[in-house]
Design a protein around this motif. Structure first.
Motif: not given
Lengths: 258, 177
Positions: B37, B117-118, B122, B133, B168
């Motif tokens: 991530r 997209r996430i 990020l 996050v 976000l």
């Protein structure tokens, strides 16, 4: 305009940390402020998106790679036994025996010389040039070096290398930066800064604290820090590089055999 | 100090590689998810995860058993990921779709697009905001646990988290309409 206090309560509600009174206050506020209600719904939807994102499965070979690397660390070096080492010269050919005898005599002579030098008057502690010469030339010393660290960051680029003898730690640092950066050496107790040499254009200041040495640097400079190690064992050195409040790099240097 | 509910008595120091093997089994997936991530690249995440475990293994004798194993491990992994990002100076977009296993094609496509997209959103955060996050939403850590791992005041953790969520939200929710 949403009251900042309620934005904090909205976030707290999503994280499940609000007290019943706080939840009630938030609900009352949301009931009378459409914009706040919209903001909160968007925040909640965001949290749901994250919750719905599945955790990734690591690749199947990762575990084996990690464990294999650990096994490599633990594998003892293959060395001949003591008996093989001691009897090897007696099994050599005549010319080789002569060569080995000459080498043995040379080593014995050097050891005697080193023993005599050991009892000679000590030089002034902190004389960096002499200390560097001792580390490189003295045949009786073992020098163990950690993996060198190269970095090319947004504010600074350079190179760091830590070397160890039985009583000292040598930290060589090459730095190139246009703006002021701070390098912090962090280590265990019983390590003390003994000396420093600097070369190159630029400016610097140093400050020592308990278990830390701070270097503030600008320009292109080479530094050699010498630390006296009273611990008697090799210890890791942590290096942090900062530009203002931003931490650019943090690395722990561990000794390895050459 | 927060409670390690997974296995508080995991042995980490000593010379027994089997003991550390249990650590790898327990935390491999979490560390990998954390790193992925952060760096947004599957191959890099694999390399960094391995490096993080190796550093933890090398430093195992310095581990203080008064602290949680996971806090200690996450701290090492976060430092490795942030160092990597700083050296790289750019964000690489996702090249591998790890979400698309065992689902029908329509679901796979939809979930993969959402995951993309996430991750892209990020990646717009600075690393020191992104990590908070990730620790909160993908590893489900509390504010106090995050504060311990990152060695930041609680106030700073909250401030960065709330600011990041707002950003976000604007990217993913508002623009997604």
């Amino acid at each position: 305009m949403i009251d900042e206090r309620y934005i904090e309560l909205m976030n707290g509600e999503i994280d499940g940390i609000n007290s019943p009174a706080e939840s009630e206050a938030l609900e009352a506020y949301l009931g009378t402020h459409a914009e706040a209600r919209r903001y909160y719904n968007e925040l909640r939807r965001l949290a749901e998106m994250f919750d719905e994102t599945a955790a990734l499965e690591p690749p199947g070979e990762l575990r084996e790679r990690i464990l294999s690397a650990i096994s490599e660390r633990e594998r003892p070096l293959e060395r001949p036994g003591i008996r093989e080492i001691l009897t090897a010269p007696f099994h050599a050919k005549p010319r080789r025996k002569l060569g080995l005898a000459f080498c043995a005599g040379l080593v014995i002579g050097l050891l005697i010389f080193a023993a005599i030098a050991k009892f000679a008057p000590l030089e002034t502690p902190g004389d960096i040039e002499l200390l560097t010469g001792t580390l490189r030339i003295d045949p009786g010393k073992r020098i163990l070096s950690a993996e060198p660290l190269d970095f090319d960051l947004s504010e600074v680029s350079g190179h760091a290398r830590i070397s160890y003898t039985d009583k000292r730690i040598l930290a060589e640092l090459e730095l190139s930066s246009r703006s002021e950066i701070e390098v912090i050496f962090n280590y265990e107790k019983d390590i003390h800064l003994e000396g420093l040499t600097v070369s190159g254009p630029g400016s610097h200041t140093t400050e020592t604290k308990a278990r830390e040495t701070h270097l503030t640097h600008t320009g292109d400079r080479d530094y050699v820090f010498v630390f006296r190690n009273y611990q008697g064992t090799m210890v890791p050195i942590n290096i942090t590089i900062r530009a203002g409040k931003d931490r650019l790099l943090e690395e722990t240097i561990l000794p390895r055999r050459k | 100090m927060s409670e390690d509910t997974s296995n508080p008595k995991l042995e980490i120091s000593g010379d027994d590689p089997k003991a550390f093997e249990r650590i790898v089994d327990e935390y491999e997936k979490k560390i990998f998810n954390l790193v992925y991530r952060m760096v947004n690249n599957y191959e890099d995440a694999m390399d960094i995860t391995q490096t993080a475990f190796m550093k933890a293994y090398d430093k195992r004798d310095y581990y203080n058993p008064n602290y949680n194993v996971f806090s200690w491990l996450y701290k090492i992994a976060v430092n490795e990921a942030i160092n990597f990002i700083q050296k790289r100076k750019r964000t690489v977009t996702l090249a591998y779709d790890p979400v698309s296993r065992g689902r029908n094609p329509e679901e796979r496509l939809s979930q993969a697009e959402e995951a993309d997209r996430i991750q892209s959103a990020l990646a717009t955060l600075k690393p020191d905001h992104r990590v908070i996050v990730v620790l909160r939403h993908f590893l489900d850590l509390s504010y106090n646990e995050i504060s311990d791992i990152l060695d930041l005041p609680l106030k700073t953790v909250k401030s960065r988290l709330f600011t990041s969520r707002q950003r976000l939200k604007d990217i993913l929710i508002k623009q997604g309409r």
